[in-house]
Design an enzyme around this catalytic site. Structure first.
Site, mmCIF file in Angstrom:
data_model
loop_
_atom_site.group_PDB
_atom_site.id
_atom_site.type_symbol
_atom_site.label_atom_id
_atom_site.label_comp_id
_atom_site.label_asym_id
_atom_site.label_seq_id
_atom_site.Cartn_x
_atom_site.Cartn_y
_atom_site.Cartn_z
ATOM 1 C CG LEU A 144 72.748 52.520 18.356
ATOM 2 C CD1 LEU A 144 72.246 52.885 16.808
ATOM 3 C CD2 LEU A 144 72.165 51.708 19.037
ATOM 4 C CE1 TYR A 145 74.977 52.059 23.269
ATOM 5 C CE2 TYR A 145 77.039 52.434 24.100
ATOM 6 C CZ TYR A 145 76.148 51.767 23.896
ATOM 7 O OH TYR A 145 75.679 50.590 24.778
#
Length: 349
Positions: free
Chosen positions: A60-61
């Site tokens: 997700l980052y």
């Protein structure tokens, strides 16, 4: 650097982990405070030079950019066999796409391959579920993770931010079926958020599960005076999310932060070192995950390993604490979406 075993495994890790959420192209998720590749690489190299071998990221980052930047830097600056890489799966990577997130077998099997491609490696050391998935049978998730380990794509598996009863159930099912077992729990724990001491940390201690701590400095609040709670770019844009983590505790937080400052002044060290040294007093804590954006922040994290607080200092730091809402990262997808809606352009840790 004095390395430690990660829980009951034979894996040696530095007792400080670098959180790579801070690294990612700004147009891929965190436009204000994430560092691009040119700015990130010297920090990753400095961490390696300091003896840190433990690096944490997630798909997700910055929607994969963090994994790409970390993977390229570690390939250039380190021997793959000498570093420990963790990444995570759970949150939506393709909004609006069926199976674009969650912890189904399909999602896990797809996302591990995407993460390995971005990291430029054929395995990760610890593959974590980023949050609990209430919409997928737990048995399906756990068996898929077991198969990821058996396929050689992950050496170990871990979990993050959930209720203790959920984690206990998962550990029971893994033992019952002979599946690969969670060896880490990454949870929210610091001097301003100690609710994990009630159930999760005792459970992890009893089960031999190591904990990795996210937000060990309480979004930087423990590293500066109370009045400067939102003095950084991230904290200034992170207000709604941070308010969910630290609700209605201003008087208690001020007292704790003041004590951190007093201890730091007496010791002649930065506040961050005191807050990190306090975490190290708990034997179930393997490593704080430090989202370092400067060389000094990495140096403070390493220096904290040589700072041993006295029992009296710890008592002073702990005494003002008051119970608070146990946020635990909004494991319910609807709560997670509500948080994202409150913070335009922001994806949570």
């Amino acid at each position: 650097m004095r390395y430690i075993k990660l829980g009951r495994t034979g894996l040696d890790v530095s007792p400080v982990a670098i959180g790579a959420m801070s690294y990612g192209e700004p147009d891929r998720g965190h436009p204000v405070w994430s560092l691009d590749e040119e700015s990130s690489r010297p920090l990753i190299k400095h961490a390696l030079d300091a003896g840190i071998n433990f690096f944490d990221t997630a798909n997700l980052y910055s929607y994969g950019s963090s994994e790409e930047i970390l993977g390229r830097a570690l390939k250039d600056y380190a021997n793959r066999d000498d570093v420990v890489i963790t990444t995570k799966v759970r949150h939506t990577m393709r909004p609006g796409s069926p199976n674009g997130g969650g912890l189904s077998r399909k999602a896990i099997m797809s996302e591990i391959d995407h993460s390995l491609r971005r990291l430029g490696t054929d395995y990760v050391d610890v593959y974590m579920i980023h949050r609990f998935d209430n919409e997928t049978p737990l048995e399906e998730t756990l068996e898929a993770l077991h198969d990821v380990v058996k396929a050689g794509k992950a050496r170990y598996i871990g979990a993050s931010s959930m209720h203790a009863w959920q984690f206990a159930k998962a550990l029971h099912l893994q033992e019952r079926h002979g599946w690969a077992r969670f060896v880490t729990m990454q949870d929210h724990y610091n001097l301003l958020a100690r609710e994990e001491e009630r159930e999760m940390l005792p459970l992890c201690a009893d089960e031999g599960v190591a904990t990795m701590i996210w937000s060990p400095l309480a979004r930087g609040r423990l590293a500066r005076p109370f009045e400067q709670a939102r003095a950084t770019e991230r904290s200034a844009t992170d207000g709604a999310y941070a308010d969910l983590l630290y609700q209605a505790t201003a008087d208690s937080d001020r007292a704790i932060i003041d004590e951190v400052g007093a201890v730091a002044a007496a010791r002649g060290v930065p506040r961050a070192q005191v807050a990190l040294a306090w975490l190290r007093r708990n034997p179930v804590v393997a490593a704080p995950v430090v989202g370092a954006r400067t060389i000094e922040q990495i140096d403070d994290a390493v220096a904290s390993l040589d700072l041993d607080l006295t029992d009296e200092e710890a008592r002073r730091l702990e005494l003002p604490y008051t119970p608070r809402y146990d946020f635990q990262g909004a494991s319910d997808p609807r709560e997670f979406e509500r948080i994202k809606a409150m913070i335009p352009g922001y994806a949570t840790a």
